[in-house]
Design a protein around this motif. Structure first.
Motif, PDB file in Angstrom:
ATOM      1  N   ARG A  20       0.835  -1.206   0.000  1.00 16.06           N
ATOM      2  CA  ARG A  20       0.000   0.000   0.000  1.00 16.06           C
ATOM      3  C   ARG A  20       0.871   1.258   0.000  1.00 16.06           C
ATOM      4  O   ARG A  20       0.600   2.216  -0.722  1.00 16.06           O
ATOM      5  CB  ARG A  20      -0.927   0.005   1.213  1.00 16.06           C
ATOM      6  N   ARG A  21       1.935   1.224   0.796  1.00 16.48           N
ATOM      7  CA  ARG A  21       2.828   2.388   0.869  1.00 16.48           C
ATOM      8  C   ARG A  21       3.555   2.605  -0.461  1.00 16.48           C
ATOM      9  O   ARG A  21       3.729   3.739  -0.903  1.00 16.48           O
ATOM     10  CB  ARG A  21       3.831   2.210   2.010  1.00 16.48           C
ATOM     11  N   LEU A  22       3.984   1.522  -1.092  1.00  6.61           N
ATOM     12  CA  LEU A  22       4.639   1.665  -2.391  1.00  6.61           C
ATOM     13  C   LEU A  22       3.656   2.128  -3.456  1.00  6.61           C
ATOM     14  O   LEU A  22       4.033   2.836  -4.395  1.00  6.61           O
ATOM     15  CB  LEU A  22       5.288   0.340  -2.811  1.00  6.61           C
ATOM     16  N   ASP A  23       2.391   1.734  -3.306  1.00  5.87           N
ATOM     17  CA  ASP A  23       1.365   2.159  -4.252  1.00  5.87           C
ATOM     18  C   ASP A  23       1.109   3.666  -4.137  1.00  5.87           C
ATOM     19  O   ASP A  23       0.892   4.348  -5.140  1.00  5.87           O
ATOM     20  CB  ASP A  23       0.073   1.373  -4.003  1.00  5.87           C
ATOM     21  N   LYS A  24       1.137   4.168  -2.905  1.00  3.68           N
ATOM     22  CA  LYS A  24       0.988   5.614  -2.707  1.00  3.68           C
ATOM     23  C   LYS A  24       2.152   6.354  -3.333  1.00  3.68           C
ATOM     24  O   LYS A  24       2.009   7.485  -3.775  1.00  3.68           O
ATOM     25  CB  LYS A  24       0.949   5.947  -1.218  1.00  3.68           C
TER      26      LYS A  24
END
Length: 160
Positions: A20-24
């Motif tokens: 999720r953090r990499l997607d942001k």
């Protein structure tokens, strides 16, 4: 030693948080198209190995690896905020070789199919080097009569 089910749950949770953090997005321009493929947590929940793949060239893979190494502290902080564990596990990013291994296996299968096709073509046009069945010997009727005569002689000798 933690329960293996708990370690699996924590690994799944870490995978979700990091993805999720990499997607942001990270502010690092070196980071390419990264996919988290697997997370493995040690039995004591102190270390997490995060396996990833990068879509792109070798240079993009190398740059993404450097970007993930630089962002490890920030990602560990993010994981620590979102899990319910006393200690936050250390994170290690490991490039996953699944795409390269899959391509290697595909190349081997293509080569095997090619060789099978060549072998079947050779087999369809092949002929015997000698007789069709070199091990089958024709039986002579005269030899059979001689065998019967020999059996009669043995019986005569046994009767005397």
């Amino acid at each position: 030693m933690a329960d293996p089910a708990r370690a699996r749950k924590m690994a799944d949770r870490i995978k979700e948080i990091v993805a999720r953090r990499l997607d942001k997005g990270l502010r690092d321009p070196r980071l390419g198209f990264v996919t988290i493929t697997d997370v493995r947590v040690t039995g004591d929940l102190q270390h997490a190995s995060i396996f990833y793949t990068v879509y792109g060239s070798d240079e993009e893979r190398r740059d993404s690896a450097l970007a993930l190494k630089a962002a490890t502290g920030m990602l560990r902080t993010e994981v620590g905020r979102n899990i319910t564990a006393r200690l936050t596990p250390s994170l290690e990013f490991i490039p996953d070789a699944i795409p390269e291994n899959a391509e290697h296996i595909e190349a081997l299968l293509r080569e095997a199919r090619t060789r099978d096709a060549e072998t079947s073509v050779l087999a369809s046009t092949a002929a015997y080097a000698g007789d069709a069945d070199p091990y089958v010997k024709p039986r002579d009727l005269e030899d059979d009569d001689d065998d019967l005569a020999d059996d009669d002689d043995v019986e005569e000798l046994g009767a005397r």
